[in-house]
Design an enzyme around this catalytic site. Structure first.
Site, mmCIF file in Angstrom:
data_model
loop_
_atom_site.group_PDB
_atom_site.id
_atom_site.type_symbol
_atom_site.label_atom_id
_atom_site.label_comp_id
_atom_site.label_asym_id
_atom_site.label_seq_id
_atom_site.Cartn_x
_atom_site.Cartn_y
_atom_site.Cartn_z
ATOM 1 N N LYS A 29 175.254 -7.906 100.548
ATOM 2 C CA LYS A 29 174.190 -6.716 100.342
ATOM 3 C C LYS A 29 173.014 -7.331 101.549
ATOM 4 O O LYS A 29 172.354 -8.155 101.107
ATOM 5 C CB LYS A 29 173.835 -6.847 98.930
ATOM 6 C CG LYS A 29 172.955 -5.647 98.700
ATOM 7 C CD LYS A 29 171.359 -5.974 98.971
ATOM 8 C CE LYS A 29 170.488 -4.684 98.496
ATOM 9 N NZ LYS A 29 169.162 -4.786 98.787
ATOM 10 N N ASP A 68 173.201 -21.764 108.582
ATOM 11 C CA ASP A 68 172.790 -22.036 110.024
ATOM 12 C C ASP A 68 172.159 -23.034 110.479
ATOM 13 O O ASP A 68 172.038 -23.324 111.693
ATOM 14 C CB ASP A 68 172.258 -20.386 110.347
ATOM 15 C CG ASP A 68 173.197 -19.379 110.404
ATOM 16 O OD1 ASP A 68 174.413 -19.638 110.056
ATOM 17 O OD2 ASP A 68 172.818 -18.295 110.535
ATOM 18 N N SER A 82 172.442 -10.441 98.266
ATOM 19 C CA SER A 82 170.899 -10.243 98.744
ATOM 20 C C SER A 82 170.080 -11.799 98.900
ATOM 21 O O SER A 82 170.510 -12.307 99.745
ATOM 22 C CB SER A 82 170.217 -9.366 97.577
ATOM 23 O OG SER A 82 168.903 -9.153 98.151
#
Length: 432
Positions: free
Chosen positions: A324, A310, A299
């Site tokens: 998740k 990224d 999560s």
């Protein structure tokens, strides 16, 4: 008597249908004309409700029946949507605050059993050796199969100091085994810190609570004070971090990012996209950063790892994360209960879905246990052992290079490798 009961129930069902149709008409007004109200399914539901009410072996009230129906409806959607009664709603809020009673594990249901997402650091569960991926099949003498997640959690709760016996199935073990855990009041310390070596800091975020980013900035400041200056590099440890608040994840990523997209969520409609950005200015001043993850990183942990990966701000090391990647919205109800409903998916800044995919590390690194091998150094002669050798040129008090790892290679091999890579990055950055 039975006819009177059925008459009353039919009146109740009639009112229920009237309310449902009114609600359905308002909600479905904007839907395409091809989508009609499921009248047949509603009739089938009311027929089942009537039969259960009239013929179940024991008398059962309408509220229990309807709440059970709602629980089943939400539980059938995905593992994270749920109906929360007043007590469950209050418990969820306590968990978010970081102080609660129990064992100290983040769990979810899988195939009817309780699966450990991650044990929380410094809790009875972690001290008892529970691991991410463990399946709990029995709580004391109670079989878990057939229980809801909330019922299982309630059984694990209890008076601090009391004990509970967990029967565990673990991958790699031939047979189930039992672990006895002593319940305690769980005080979650959201951030831990230490200097690995001069210049290199270690930061572990255990849960994403409201104060996680604030605590992280304080920990960084203390590390710099202990280091007598800015850090040369840092390791951010998110292993076995089960997640927490979306806002906390964005704020933690913001600590290390100098602006840019952190994460975005996308609901069912194209217009339901929501972007979350970091503010300009970051706390490490561009120093190299390594992020450690594993299968217990879920999560909010995945949001942070994905954002730093990224944005090319950090190198992610470890194993694939939990996966998740869905957003749950809490919808309070007038009677004090609430609905936890999955309303969107998380996406990394590069557009990758976390759901059921997780974050793939830049540097895969399995969890290993390394032991040092005793070597006989008697057969090796060094320059310092030779008679008539030249003395070192320079001051005697020149600092000597530290090649030691302070036992890190044996106690935490992944962290040791992260430190080695961090040193290499720092050296390369210094040469540039």
């Amino acid at each position: 008597m039975l006819n009177r009961t059925r008459s009353g129930l039919l009146l109740f069902i009639g009112v229920l249908i009237g309310v449902w149709l009114t609600f359905a008409h308002s909600v479905l007004a904007d839907r395409p004309k091809s989508e009609s109200v499921p009248i047949d399914e509603i009739r089938n539901f009311t027929e089942i409700l009537e039969r259960v009410k009239a013929e179940y072996v024991e008398e059962i009230d309408d509220q229990t029946l309807l709440r059970s129906a709602i629980r089943g409806m939400l539980a059938g959607l995905d593992p994270h949507s749920a109906y929360l009664d007043v007590d469950e709603f209050e418990e969820m809020q306590i968990n978010t605050s970081g102080r609660f009673g129990g064992l100290g594990i983040e769990v979810q249901m899988e195939d009817g059993f309780v699966k450990v997402v991650a044990p929380i650091d410094d809790t009875p569960a972690a001290q008892a050796g529970l691991q991410a991926g463990d399946l709990i099949i029995r709580l004391d003498d109670q079989q878990v199969k057939g229980l809801s997640l909330n019922e299982a959690v309630q059984l694990m709760r209890g008076t601090p100091g009391s004990k509970i016996k967990l029967t565990i199935v673990r991958e790699g073990r031939d047979a189930p085994f039992t672990v006895t855990v002593t319940r305690a009041v769980i005080n979650v310390q959201s951030v831990k810190r230490r200097l690995l070596e001069p210049g290199y800091g270690y930061l572990r975020v255990t849960q994403f609570r409201n104060e996680a980013a604030k605590d992280l900035r304080k920990a960084l400041a203390k590390l710099e004070k202990e280091n007598n200056g800015p850090l040369t590099g840092a390791v951010l440890d998110l292993r076995n971090n089960p997640g927490g608040l979306l806002t906390a994840a964005v704020e933690v990523a913001d600590v290390f990012l100098d602006g840019g997209l952190v994460v975005y969520t996308q609901g069912r409609e194209a217009s339901a996209r929501q972007d979350y950005y970091a503010k300009p200015g970051e706390s490490l001043d561009g120093a190299p950063l390594i992020v450690l993850v594993n299968g217990g990183s879920a999560s909010a942990s995945e949001i942070v790892a994905g954002a730093l990966q990224d944005n090319r701000r950090a190198i992610v090391m470890g194993t694939d994360t939990f996966g998740k990647g869905s957003v749950q919205t809490i919808l309070p109800l007038p009677d004090g209960d609430a609905i936890k409903l999955t309303t969107a998916r998380y996406y990394t800044p590069g557009g990758r879905s976390i759901q059921a995919e997780g974050i793939v590390p830049d540097v895969p690194l399995q969890r290993l246990k390394v032991s040092t091998v005793e070597t006989d150094s008697a057969g090796f002669v060094r320059e310092a052992d030779l008679a008539g050798r030249l003395e070192p040129d320079g001051e005697d008090d020149q600092p000597r290079r530290n090649n030691g790892d302070n036992g890190l290679v044996e106690s935490d091999y992944q962290l040791y490798e992260a430190l080695v890579l961090l040193k290499g990055l720092s050296l390369y950055q210094g040469q540039k």
